[in-house]
Design a protein around this motif. Structure first.
Motif, PDB file in Angstrom:
ATOM      1  N   GLU A 161       0.828  -1.208   0.000  1.00 35.39           N
ATOM      2  CA  GLU A 161       0.000   0.000   0.000  1.00 35.39           C
ATOM      3  C   GLU A 161       0.863   1.259   0.000  1.00 35.39           C
ATOM      4  O   GLU A 161       0.559   2.234  -0.703  1.00 35.39           O
ATOM      5  N   GLU A 164       2.109   1.950  -3.509  1.00 32.96           N
ATOM      6  CA  GLU A 164       1.057   2.469  -4.378  1.00 32.96           C
ATOM      7  C   GLU A 164       0.712   3.918  -4.031  1.00 32.96           C
ATOM      8  O   GLU A 164       0.580   4.772  -4.930  1.00 32.96           O
ATOM      9  N   ARG A 167       3.413   6.394  -5.074  1.00 34.81           N
ATOM     10  CA  ARG A 167       3.357   6.701  -6.511  1.00 34.81           C
ATOM     11  C   ARG A 167       2.274   7.729  -6.798  1.00 34.81           C
ATOM     12  O   ARG A 167       2.466   8.632  -7.631  1.00 34.81           O
ATOM     13  N   LYS A 196       8.724  -3.317  -4.977  1.00 33.67           N
ATOM     14  CA  LYS A 196       7.792  -2.391  -5.622  1.00 33.67           C
ATOM     15  C   LYS A 196       8.246  -0.927  -5.620  1.00 33.67           C
ATOM     16  O   LYS A 196       7.751  -0.128  -6.402  1.00 33.67           O
TER      17      LYS A 196
END
Length: 324
Positions: A161, A164, A167, A196
């Protein structure tokens, strides 16, 4: 060993059960820290702590015939509540072995989630002996608080999370600060971010006198704490890093940051006044490190507030001492 595939599988099992906590910010906190500060409030997770993620991940992965017999866990409170709720949601019994000096609210909440609570004296009794006896007598499966790959995988969903949400904010490089006890949470987050968001560096944050992870990373070997009690940051007081978590932290984490109990209380007060969230001292050590020990950090910091199960008296102490 936990890897990104296990973390993504845990996320699939958690879908519809865990909350996707937000990423918060405040210009007031930025001014104090002298850099951009973002806060990931896992205190808003079910049971008030990230621990629900790991508990659900581990319990949901058990075979039905094993799971139906029930589970057992050791915890000062947050793992206890996570396991108790996850067990109740699965319709299975749970037994939680808790230190008698754990915050009252954590003991009461664990019982309210349906668990049988067994209290012990952490200075004079061995919880492992108690747990082994009960497990053998009742056929219960132990859900370890941090040194368990499936638990680490569940905690790592927080890292997915963060990647994400960062980003979405246009963040490509950041220091990520995580309150750390045995290392399960930070190990999962570090594994997820390594896959990630490789521009992020994860740092453990601990209270003074209980900085076993910081010392272990510095020495290259597992170091133990001299005592097992005496800090307001009870949620992250553990004897030493885990045998599974330490190699992960050694490979993926930066240097640790250590804060005082007063600094943790100050962060509790600031989280309430500036972000309108309630955080316990152990859950606030990363925010305290970001605000008061950021000399070695970069321009952008993401601090995880890992838990919010604070006794009312301690919360009042933080607000009285540092204002709201």
């Amino acid at each position: 060993m936990t890897d990104i595939a296990m973390i993504e599988a845990a996320r699939a099992r958690l879908d519809g059960h865990a909350r996707r906590t937000p990423l918060l910010s405040s210009p007031f906190l930025d001014d104090i820290a002298g850099r951009r500060i973002f806060v990931k409030p896992e205190c808003l997770q079910h049971t008030g702590s990230f621990k629900f993620r790991g508990a659900w991940s581990a319990i949901s992965a058990l075979s039905p015939d094993v799971r139906t017999k029930g589970v057992i866990a050791f915890s000062s409170g947050n793992h206890a509540q996570g396991v108790a709720l996850a067990a109740r949601m699965h319709g299975i019994p749970s037994v939680i072995i808790m230190p008698s000096d754990a915050p009252r609210i954590k003991i009461e909440n664990t019982r309210a989630y349906g668990a049988e609570v067994v209290l012990y004296d952490r200075l004079n009794e061995d919880r492992d002996v108690i747990g082994a006896r009960l497990s053998q007598e009742r056929g219960l499966t132990l859900i370890k608080p941090f040194d368990e790959p499936l638990v680490i995988a569940g905690q790592g969903t927080t890292g997915l999370e963060i990647a994400e949400q960062a980003r979405e904010e246009g963040i490509e490089k950041a220091d990520v600060l995580v309150p750390t006890g045995g290392g399960g949470f930070i190990s999962g987050v570090a594994l997820a971010l390594n896959a990630k968001a490789p521009g992020f560096l994860v740092h453990p944050c601990e209270p003074e006198g209980f900085d076993d992870v910081t010392r272990s990373l510095a020495s290259g070997k597992i170091e133990r704490n001299a005592t097992q009690g005496g800090s307001l940051c009870d949620a992250i007081v553990t004897p030493q890093p885990g045998n599974i978590t330490f190699p992960i932290m050694s490979k993926l984490c930066g240097a640790g940051l250590v804060v005082s109990d007063d600094e943790a209380l100050h962060a509790v007060a600031l989280a309430f006044s500036r972000l309108k969230i309630v955080v316990e001292p152990g859950g606030a050590v990363a925010l305290a490190a970001a605000l008061f020990h950021g000399e070695t950090l970069g321009d952008t910091v993401i601090a995880v507030c890992s838990g919010g199960n604070i006794d009312p008296d301690i919360f009042r102490m933080a607000l009285d001492r540092f204002g709201a």
